[in-house]
Design a protein around this motif. Structure first.
Motif, short mmCIF file in Angstrom:
data_model
loop_
_atom_site.label_atom_id
_atom_site.label_comp_id
_atom_site.label_asym_id
_atom_site.label_seq_id
_atom_site.Cartn_x
_atom_site.Cartn_y
_atom_site.Cartn_z
N SER A 107 60.24 22.12 58.47
CA SER A 107 60.37 22.55 59.85
C SER A 107 61.78 22.76 60.31
O SER A 107 62.46 21.89 60.21
N THR A 108 61.93 23.76 60.76
CA THR A 108 63.51 24.07 61.41
C THR A 108 63.19 24.33 63.12
O THR A 108 61.96 24.86 63.41
N SER A 109 63.86 23.82 63.80
CA SER A 109 63.90 24.02 65.13
C SER A 109 64.13 25.52 65.60
O SER A 109 64.80 26.35 64.73
N ARG B 155 66.56 28.05 63.81
CA ARG B 155 66.61 29.37 63.36
C ARG B 155 67.28 30.71 63.97
O ARG B 155 67.82 31.70 63.47
N PHE B 156 67.31 30.62 65.23
CA PHE B 156 68.41 31.54 66.06
C PHE B 156 69.59 31.50 65.50
O PHE B 156 70.28 32.55 65.30
N LEU B 157 70.16 30.41 65.22
CA LEU B 157 71.82 30.43 64.77
C LEU B 157 71.80 31.01 63.36
O LEU B 157 72.50 31.70 63.04
N LEU C 75 69.58 33.45 62.30
CA LEU C 75 69.54 34.90 62.30
C LEU C 75 70.89 35.30 62.87
O LEU C 75 71.14 36.29 62.55
N ALA C 76 71.40 34.73 63.84
CA ALA C 76 72.65 35.20 64.59
C ALA C 76 73.76 35.25 63.51
O ALA C 76 74.62 36.28 63.39
N LEU C 77 74.08 34.18 62.68
CA LEU C 77 75.04 34.21 61.57
C LEU C 77 74.90 35.35 60.69
O LEU C 77 75.81 35.95 60.04
N ALA C 78 73.62 35.42 60.18
CA ALA C 78 73.07 36.49 59.12
C ALA C 78 73.41 37.85 59.69
O ALA C 78 73.81 38.69 59.26
N GLY C 79 73.24 38.08 61.00
CA GLY C 79 73.48 39.52 61.65
C GLY C 79 75.01 39.50 61.57
O GLY C 79 75.51 40.88 61.46
N LEU C 80 75.65 38.71 62.12
CA LEU C 80 77.07 38.95 62.04
C LEU C 80 77.78 39.07 60.72
O LEU C 80 78.78 39.88 60.51
N LEU C 81 77.14 38.27 59.64
CA LEU C 81 77.76 38.59 58.26
C LEU C 81 77.34 40.20 57.99
O LEU C 81 78.20 40.85 57.37
#
Length: 59
Positions: free
Chosen positions: A11-13, A17-19, A21-27
């Motif tokens: 399980s992830t906090s 999870r937000f971090l 998603l944010a890094l994937a979006g920036l990439l």
């Protein structure tokens, strides 16, 4: 007999999870921006058809 519960970290906090998603979006933004506005001919030609198929202007 003593039994212990082992957590495998599956399980992830929500913050983690937000971090992610944010890094994937920036990439993704970096990749699209780099290929979309690159003046390097090899990069432009490599992604040319894919950009036009997604209606991403490159000219």
């Amino acid at each position: 007999m003593n039994t212990a519960t082992i957590s495998l970290g599956a399980s992830t906090s929500s913050q983690s999870r937000f971090l992610q998603l944010a890094l994937a979006g920036l990439l993704g933004i970096f990749i699209v921006g780099f290929t979309g506005f690159s003046h390097i001919e090899a990069v432009h030609n490599a992604a040319h058809d894919a950009r036009h198929s997604m209606a991403f202007p490159c000219h």
